[in-house]
Design a protein around this motif. Structure first.
Motif, PDB file in Angstrom:
ATOM      1  N   LYS A  21      43.268 -22.257  62.167  1.00 44.27           N
ATOM      2  CA  LYS A  21      42.992 -23.522  61.900  1.00 44.27           C
ATOM      3  C   LYS A  21      41.649 -23.893  62.115  1.00 44.27           C
ATOM      4  O   LYS A  21      40.881 -24.553  61.029  1.00 44.27           O
ATOM      5  CB  LYS A  21      43.613 -24.667  62.546  1.00 44.27           C
ATOM      6  N   LYS A  24      39.662 -21.999  59.343  1.00 45.31           N
ATOM      7  CA  LYS A  24      39.656 -22.630  57.973  1.00 45.31           C
ATOM      8  C   LYS A  24      38.890 -23.675  57.723  1.00 45.31           C
ATOM      9  O   LYS A  24      38.175 -24.085  56.781  1.00 45.31           O
ATOM     10  CB  LYS A  24      41.270 -23.070  57.671  1.00 45.31           C
ATOM     11  N   SER A  25      38.788 -24.478  59.069  1.00 44.64           N
ATOM     12  CA  SER A  25      37.880 -25.653  58.930  1.00 44.64           C
ATOM     13  C   SER A  25      36.354 -25.448  59.298  1.00 44.64           C
ATOM     14  O   SER A  25      35.658 -26.355  59.545  1.00 44.64           O
ATOM     15  CB  SER A  25      38.443 -26.660  60.066  1.00 44.64           C
TER      16      SER A  25
END
Ligand code: AMP
Ligand code: MG
Length: 349
Positions: A21, A24-25
């Motif tokens: 996560k 991905k960010s």
């Protein structure tokens, strides 16, 4: 202070998801591969990749390797793959092998230092594989260290250095290989080794029928300021402890030991990095000896090199003397790193 995820005992999928996560960010995650730890960012997100250069203090003309989990990812980022390149990937992937291929335009310039090629590797380490799959995008990841310093092979070695520079650190214990991947570029049908690693010239020759070793790998040739090199990373000082280092090697072991003792006697506060078998010979010239493993097991030595170079920074001696090894098999990669760690201060007798 970054998030610390302990995956040493078991690889918890929830923790992998948490790290994915962050990637991905657009964040940075330190993670283990089978070679060394990497500082990862989403490889197709230029802004995220730029943070890697800032965190490491890395020059932007020194391109990064994209790490993939499967062949589908490869097709997204490169084109014009030749049969011989296919063969090499087939033989050495997943594993410590990077191949330079023609990039597609979706690969940001910041990854390749503006080159029209990109280095690609499919790591075999389980954490790396799972993480890349979960992100579902190639991960750009150079070695986890401040530029110029030895690569990180354990989290203990790099935690202080990187904890405030990245968003997350995954601890997977000590890395298996300990040296970075072999980097190869096929030119005129012949694989050229730009950086030696665990995959040896002999292994590559067996697959491709031919192999060349770039002249900058071992010759202590100084690279002229404007000289064009195939791999930009060759230009920079690497792996170096703060203390002055000298590397000594002779095929005749007695000569090597004598030379090391002679040099040690000329200085006070000397640290010697030696194989386990020879450590006792050096006790009469110093009590600071770092053991890097058995001379009969170059894989053990390659695992321990970077930690040994980092230990030197804790001792801060006036001089570090390092025993060389035979430049055969993985010995070529070991000597390449040591010659660089010593800033080309290499005595062969
Ligand atoms: P590191 O990221 O510390 O493992 O270093 C990566 C190495 O691969 C450096 O020596 C880079 O110069 C080299 N490299 C990465 N991409 C390319 C490329 N497209 N062409 C040539 N060398 C590359
Ligand atoms: Mg590096």
């Amino acid at each position: 202070m970054s998030r610390y995820l302990d995956l040493r005992k078991d690889i918890d999928n929830l923790k992998i998801e948490e790290a994915a996560k962050i990637l991905k960010s657009g964040g940075l995650v330190v993670f283990p591969t089978e070679t060394v730890y990497g500082i990862g960012a989403n490889g197709l997100n230029a802004e995220a990749v730029e943070k890697i250069y800032i965190a490491k203090g890395r020059k932007q003309d020194n391109p990064l390797i994209l790490h993939i989990a499967d062949k589908e990812m490869l097709e997204k980022i490169v084109e014009n793959i030749m049969p011989i390149e296919e063969k090499l990937m087939e033989a050495f992937w997943p594993g410590p092998f990077t191949i330079i291929l023609k990039r597609k335009t979706c690969v940001p310039d910041i990854v390749t230092g503006g080159l029209d090629t990109v280095g690609v590797r499919m790591p075999s380490g389980e954490i790396a594989q799972k993480l890349i799959k979960e992100v579902a995008s190639p991960i750009a990841a150079p070695s986890a260290n401040i530029s110029g310093k030895p690569s990180g092979t354990t989290v203990e070695d790099i935690f202080e250095e990187l904890k405030d520079k990245v968003d997350c650190i995954i601890d997977g214990g000590k890395t298996q290989v300990g040296l970075e991947s072999t980097v190869v570029r096929v030119i005129d049908g012949i694989p050229n080794i730009l950086r030696p690693g665990k995959i040896t010239p002999e292994q590559i020759k067996e697959i491709a029928g031919n192999v060349k070793i770039d002249k900058h790998i071992l010759e202590q040739t100084k690279i002229e300021k404007d000289e064009k090199v195939l791999s930009p990373g060759m230009k920079y000082r690497h792996y170096a402890p703060d203390s002055k280092c000298v590397l000594v090697y002779s095929r005749n072991e007695k000569d090597m030991i004598k030379k090391i003792k002679d040099i040690a006697k000329t200085q006070c506060r000397v640290t010697i990095i030696s194989c386990r078998e020879n450590a006792e010979y050096y006790k009469e010239v110093t009590n600071s000896i770092i053991n890097i493993g058995s001379k009969d097991d170059l894989n053990e030595i390659s695992k321990n090199i970077f930690s040994a170079l980092r230990e030197v920074d804790k001792i801060m001696p006036n001089l570090v003397i390092i025993e060389g090894v035979k430049q055969e098999g993985i010995g070529l990669a070991i000597m390449n790193r040591l010659i660089r760690a010593c800033g080309n201060n290499y005595i062969e007798i």
